[in-house]
Structure formats: C-alpha cells, structure tokens
Design a protein around this motif. Structure first.
Motif, PDB file in Angstrom:
ATOM      1  N   VAL A 115       0.754  -1.122   0.041  1.00  0.00           N
ATOM      2  CA  VAL A 115      -0.037  -0.059  -0.071  1.00  0.00           C
ATOM      3  C   VAL A 115       0.928   1.274   0.059  1.00  0.00           C
ATOM      4  CG1 VAL A 115      -1.824   1.147   1.129  1.00  0.00           C
ATOM      5  CG2 VAL A 115      -1.634  -1.344   1.262  1.00  0.00           C
ATOM      6  N   TYR A 116       0.638   2.248  -0.899  1.00  0.00           N
ATOM      7  CA  TYR A 116       1.363   3.491  -0.991  1.00  0.00           C
ATOM      8  C   TYR A 116       0.571   4.554  -0.561  1.00  0.00           C
ATOM      9  CZ  TYR A 116       4.787   1.027  -3.983  1.00  0.00           C
ATOM     10  OH  TYR A 116       6.179   0.435  -4.553  1.00  0.00           O
ATOM     11  N   HIS A 117       0.705   5.079   0.386  1.00  0.00           N
ATOM     12  CA  HIS A 117       0.242   6.283   0.920  1.00  0.00           C
ATOM     13  C   HIS A 117       0.680   7.442   0.717  1.00  0.00           C
ATOM     14  CE1 HIS A 117      -1.844   3.728   4.138  1.00  0.00           C
ATOM     15  NE2 HIS A 117      -0.656   2.934   4.217  1.00  0.00           N
ATOM     16  N   TYR A 118      -0.292   8.274  -0.232  1.00  0.00           N
ATOM     17  CA  TYR A 118       0.123   9.779  -0.891  1.00  0.00           C
ATOM     18  C   TYR A 118      -0.509  10.883   0.067  1.00  0.00           C
ATOM     19  CZ  TYR A 118       2.811   7.324  -4.528  1.00  0.00           C
ATOM     20  OH  TYR A 118       3.412   6.576  -5.258  1.00  0.00           O
ATOM     21  N   GLU A 119       0.227  11.968   0.060  1.00  0.00           N
ATOM     22  CA  GLU A 119      -0.289  13.183   0.557  1.00  0.00           C
ATOM     23  C   GLU A 119      -0.585  14.159  -0.567  1.00  0.00           C
ATOM     24  OE1 GLU A 119       1.450  16.994   3.174  1.00  0.00           O
ATOM     25  OE2 GLU A 119       1.817  14.786   4.009  1.00  0.00           O
ATOM     26  N   GLY A 120      -1.705  15.044  -0.509  1.00  0.00           N
ATOM     27  CA  GLY A 120      -1.917  15.854  -1.365  1.00  0.00           C
ATOM     28  C   GLY A 120      -0.782  17.058  -1.431  1.00  0.00           C
ATOM     29  N   VAL A 121      -0.483  17.501  -2.699  1.00  0.00           N
ATOM     30  CA  VAL A 121       0.491  18.659  -2.642  1.00  0.00           C
ATOM     31  C   VAL A 121      -0.459  19.963  -3.398  1.00  0.00           C
ATOM     32  CG1 VAL A 121       2.204  19.621  -3.816  1.00  0.00           C
ATOM     33  CG2 VAL A 121       2.499  17.153  -3.176  1.00  0.00           C
ATOM     34  N   LYS A 122      -1.245  19.579  -4.439  1.00  0.00           N
ATOM     35  CA  LYS A 122      -1.897  20.751  -5.015  1.00  0.00           C
ATOM     36  C   LYS A 122      -3.115  19.906  -5.978  1.00  0.00           C
ATOM     37  CE  LYS A 122      -1.452  24.273  -8.566  1.00  0.00           C
ATOM     38  NZ  LYS A 122      -0.730  24.967  -9.414  1.00  0.00           N
ATOM     39  N   GLY A 123      -4.047  20.788  -5.816  1.00  0.00           N
ATOM     40  CA  GLY A 123      -5.171  20.279  -6.571  1.00  0.00           C
ATOM     41  C   GLY A 123      -5.842  21.255  -7.560  1.00  0.00           C
ATOM     42  N   GLU A 124      -6.363  20.923  -8.730  1.00  0.00           N
ATOM     43  CA  GLU A 124      -6.773  21.825  -9.708  1.00  0.00           C
ATOM     44  C   GLU A 124      -8.070  21.313 -10.278  1.00  0.00           C
ATOM     45  OE1 GLU A 124      -3.981  23.626 -12.536  1.00  0.00           O
ATOM     46  OE2 GLU A 124      -2.650  22.125 -11.603  1.00  0.00           O
ATOM     47  N   HIS A 125      -9.143  22.049 -10.456  1.00  0.00           N
ATOM     48  CA  HIS A 125     -10.521  21.354 -11.044  1.00  0.00           C
ATOM     49  C   HIS A 125     -11.249  22.634 -11.844  1.00  0.00           C
ATOM     50  CE1 HIS A 125     -13.333  23.394  -8.390  1.00  0.00           C
ATOM     51  NE2 HIS A 125     -12.819  22.808  -7.350  1.00  0.00           N
ATOM     52  N   HIS A 126     -12.100  21.973 -12.742  1.00  0.00           N
ATOM     53  CA  HIS A 126     -12.840  23.020 -13.572  1.00  0.00           C
ATOM     54  C   HIS A 126     -14.191  22.664 -13.454  1.00  0.00           C
ATOM     55  CE1 HIS A 126      -9.076  23.736 -15.710  1.00  0.00           C
ATOM     56  NE2 HIS A 126      -9.086  22.346 -16.003  1.00  0.00           N
ATOM     57  N   PHE A 127     -14.760  22.336 -12.059  1.00  0.00           N
ATOM     58  CA  PHE A 127     -16.185  22.141 -11.803  1.00  0.00           C
ATOM     59  C   PHE A 127     -16.843  23.383 -11.883  1.00  0.00           C
ATOM     60  CE2 PHE A 127     -14.448  18.513  -8.755  1.00  0.00           C
ATOM     61  CZ  PHE A 127     -14.382  17.562 -10.105  1.00  0.00           C
ATOM     62  N   LEU A 128     -16.332  24.546 -11.474  1.00  0.00           N
ATOM     63  CA  LEU A 128     -16.866  25.700 -11.494  1.00  0.00           C
ATOM     64  C   LEU A 128     -15.758  26.498 -12.057  1.00  0.00           C
ATOM     65  CD1 LEU A 128     -17.895  25.635  -7.957  1.00  0.00           C
ATOM     66  CD2 LEU A 128     -19.425  25.444  -9.778  1.00  0.00           C
ATOM     67  N   SER A 129     -16.177  27.914 -12.557  1.00  0.00           N
ATOM     68  CA  SER A 129     -15.539  28.777 -13.058  1.00  0.00           C
ATOM     69  C   SER A 129     -14.519  29.476 -11.947  1.00  0.00           C
ATOM     70  CB  SER A 129     -16.314  30.178 -13.532  1.00  0.00           C
ATOM     71  OG  SER A 129     -17.069  30.772 -12.373  1.00  0.00           O
ATOM     72  N   SER A 130     -13.508  30.111 -12.257  1.00  0.00           N
ATOM     73  CA  SER A 130     -12.486  30.718 -11.430  1.00  0.00           C
ATOM     74  C   SER A 130     -12.982  31.743 -10.662  1.00  0.00           C
ATOM     75  CB  SER A 130     -11.320  31.481 -12.273  1.00  0.00           C
ATOM     76  OG  SER A 130     -10.790  30.536 -13.264  1.00  0.00           O
ATOM     77  N   LEU A 131     -13.877  32.637 -10.873  1.00  0.00           N
ATOM     78  CA  LEU A 131     -14.783  33.541 -10.185  1.00  0.00           C
ATOM     79  C   LEU A 131     -15.595  32.661  -9.046  1.00  0.00           C
ATOM     80  CD1 LEU A 131     -15.381  36.226  -9.431  1.00  0.00           C
ATOM     81  CD2 LEU A 131     -17.346  36.055 -11.054  1.00  0.00           C
ATOM     82  N   HIS A 132     -16.127  31.788  -9.329  1.00  0.00           N
ATOM     83  CA  HIS A 132     -16.885  31.092  -8.472  1.00  0.00           C
ATOM     84  C   HIS A 132     -16.001  30.308  -7.366  1.00  0.00           C
ATOM     85  CE1 HIS A 132     -20.488  30.953 -11.225  1.00  0.00           C
ATOM     86  NE2 HIS A 132     -20.469  31.980 -10.397  1.00  0.00           N
TER      87      HIS A 132
END
Length: 325
Positions: A115-132
C-alpha cells in the motif's frame, strides 16, 4: 457579517444548498474515472484501486495486486475524467476535469500486497469557474475558521472537493467493550483486497481510541434511505461507549465478534486491527478482514459527493439521484 455570507452564498455558483449530497452508489449514472498519469499519458485506471483516507492533509492510498510491487514513484499525478481513456491516451485540456498532485509519505506491507500512502500537494479542477472558486475560497477563509471545525486552507479545500468527485461510501462502525458500544460513520476507508482493510479516524477523537483499545470492529454498508440517521451519528466520534439501546441497532449481530449491527445494514465486515500510524489529524488503521457477510441484496449503498462536482454535473445535464437532507 451574516449579510456578507448571504451575498457570497448567492454568488458562489453552487446549485445545491448542502456541501455534501447523499446518493445510492449503484444507481449513480456516469461517474468520473480516475487515472494515474505519467508524461502526460494515462498509465492506469485506478478508479477502483485507490482509497480516499484523509482530508487534513489529503491522503490517497494506492494498492497493488497480490505479490506485485508496482514500484510507484515518490511523486505522482492523478486525473479525473468523464471519458474512459485507454492506456497512453490523455489530453490535459480535453480530458482532465480535475487533477491532484501527490507525494509519497509511506509504503506499507499488507500481506503480499503493498500500500502506497500519498499526501496531496496541489489540486486543480474545472467544476466551477475561476470566479466562483474564488468566492467559495473567500467564504471558506471568512467563515470556516471556528472552534471545533477542521479548517482547510484554500488549496487543501480544493483538493478535498476533488477527492469527493468520486462517490465515497459512508459506512457505520460498531465498536464495543463489556456490553457498552459506540456507532459512528466513516467515509475514509476501504478494502485493499479480500484479506486487508484500511480506515482512517481523527487520532484525537474518542472513537479512534475506542477502536485502538478494542482492536475489533464491525463496519457496515448502509441502505441509502438511512442517510439522515447516519449523518446524525457523526457526533458519536467524540462520545463515550454507551448501552446498546442508545443506538439505532437492528436485529443482526456480527458472526465472530458478536457486535450489534445497525438498522438498514446491507453488508458488513469484521475487522481486527493489525497496526496504525498517525499523519496530520488522522490515524491510519490497517486491519485483517476476519469475516464478511451480505445481509441484504438491495443495490442502494449509501455514499456522498461534494456540491462542486454535483453542480458541474447539473450544469452538464447529467442525472442525479441525490438525497437532500
């Protein structure tokens, strides 16, 4: 301040009033797929081969088939896509609705598995606009830094939104000692294979200490119609063991440990604690699966997703089977 919050809530672009939306996992249509990528290409579909195990920091566990150590690198990226991708196929602009960058924190043996346990460094998504997304982040900074609440800074909050773009099963854990019990929900868990299981609990919580002392639990998948009761049991993470009658237990008991099981149980496993380690606010617990049993064959397992992803689905005209509290 209440007026400002109302204005921000009005302008945040979210379609639903609740942050997390419950659903029956089996009837949720067109879910996202999750892919491990390398050199801008899809290397492997890990939709069913990863576990979401922590939110502060974000923790993702990847596991390998028995006897096979994949030798995963220390830094990886995973993407979330509506379209099924074949190996070595991937276009960041076209296919990646969301992306997580992760770093390895621990490699753990689970029998013949790794089992490899990883920690988040950065997340990006396009679920909503940059303004929202900016408005949601501003509201988070202004109103979520309160006593008793786990504050997630801007990008961590975004990472968590991404992790909950895959329906996460909410199960109920029964723990007991000397005819006193606790019953509480978890969505940070899952099987490594048929022999081993991982769950995560807040290490400062009473529920975590109860599990460590007992070393034995039953974890039950629940019918989606029971969602309001399941959510109400969240407070039990900080409660002492109590008499059985204080909980919504049903008529079923687990086979080996003889622990009471909740109403609306569909399927359960009995787990024996093997080892644990702390990271951030979490205690990661590795168990041996002692037994498992199907109680009901109804295909309506309780799970939930984040409002950001649900809003994206609404805007794309994708069906939703949401249960609003």
């Amino acid at each position: 301040m209440a007026l400002i919050k109302k204005i921000l809530d009005k302008l945040n672009g979210l379609h639903y009033p609740q942050e997390y939306l419950c659903l029956a996992k089996e009837s949720f249509q067109q879910p996202l797929r999750v892919y491990l990528i390398a050199r801008d290409m899809a290397v492997k579909d890990i939709t069913n081969e990863h576990l979401f195990t922590g939110y502060n920091p974000l923790l993702i566990a990847l596991y390998s088939p028995a006897g096979n150590d994949p030798g995963l690198p220390g830094d990886i990226e995973i993407i979330f896509s509506l379209q099924p991708l074949s190996q070595n196929e991937f276009s960041l602009e076209k296919d990646a609705i969301a992306k997580l960058s992760l770093r390895l924190i621990r490699k753990q043996a689970a029998g013949n598995n790794w089992v490899y346990h990883y920690e988040g460094v950065k997340g990006e998504h396009h679920f909503l606009s940059s303004l929202h997304q900016y408005i949601i982040g501003l509201s988070n900074r202004l109103y979520n830094k309160k006593k008793g609440n786990v504050f997630l800074h801007d990008n961590l909050y975004k990472q968590v939104q991404i992790a909950y773009a895959v329906p996460r099963i909410i199960s109920l854990i029964t723990v007991g000692n000397n005819e006193l019990y606790n019953l509480f929900p978890t969505d940070l868990h899952g099987p490594v294979n048929e022999q081993y299981y991982i769950s995560s609990l807040r290490h400062e919580g009473k529920a975590c200490k109860q599990v460590e002392i007992s070393g034995r639990i039953a974890i039950s998948q629940i019918h989606a119609n029971f969602y309001k009761t399941v959510y109400s049991l969240g407070r039990n993470h900080m409660r002492e063991l109590q008499a059985k009658d204080n909980f919504p237990f049903g008529k079923h008991w687990s086979t080996v440990f003889h622990l009471p099981l909740p109403l609306s149980v569909l399927y359960y496993r009995e787990l024996e604690l093997l080892e644990s380690f702390a990271h951030g606010i979490h205690k990661l617990l590795l168990y041996k699966i002692v037994s498992s049993k199907l109680v009901s064959n109804e295909s309506a397992t309780l799970a939930h997703i984040h409002n950001c992803y649900a809003t994206w689905r609404h805007n794309k005209g994708l069906a939703g089977n949401y249960l609003l509290r």
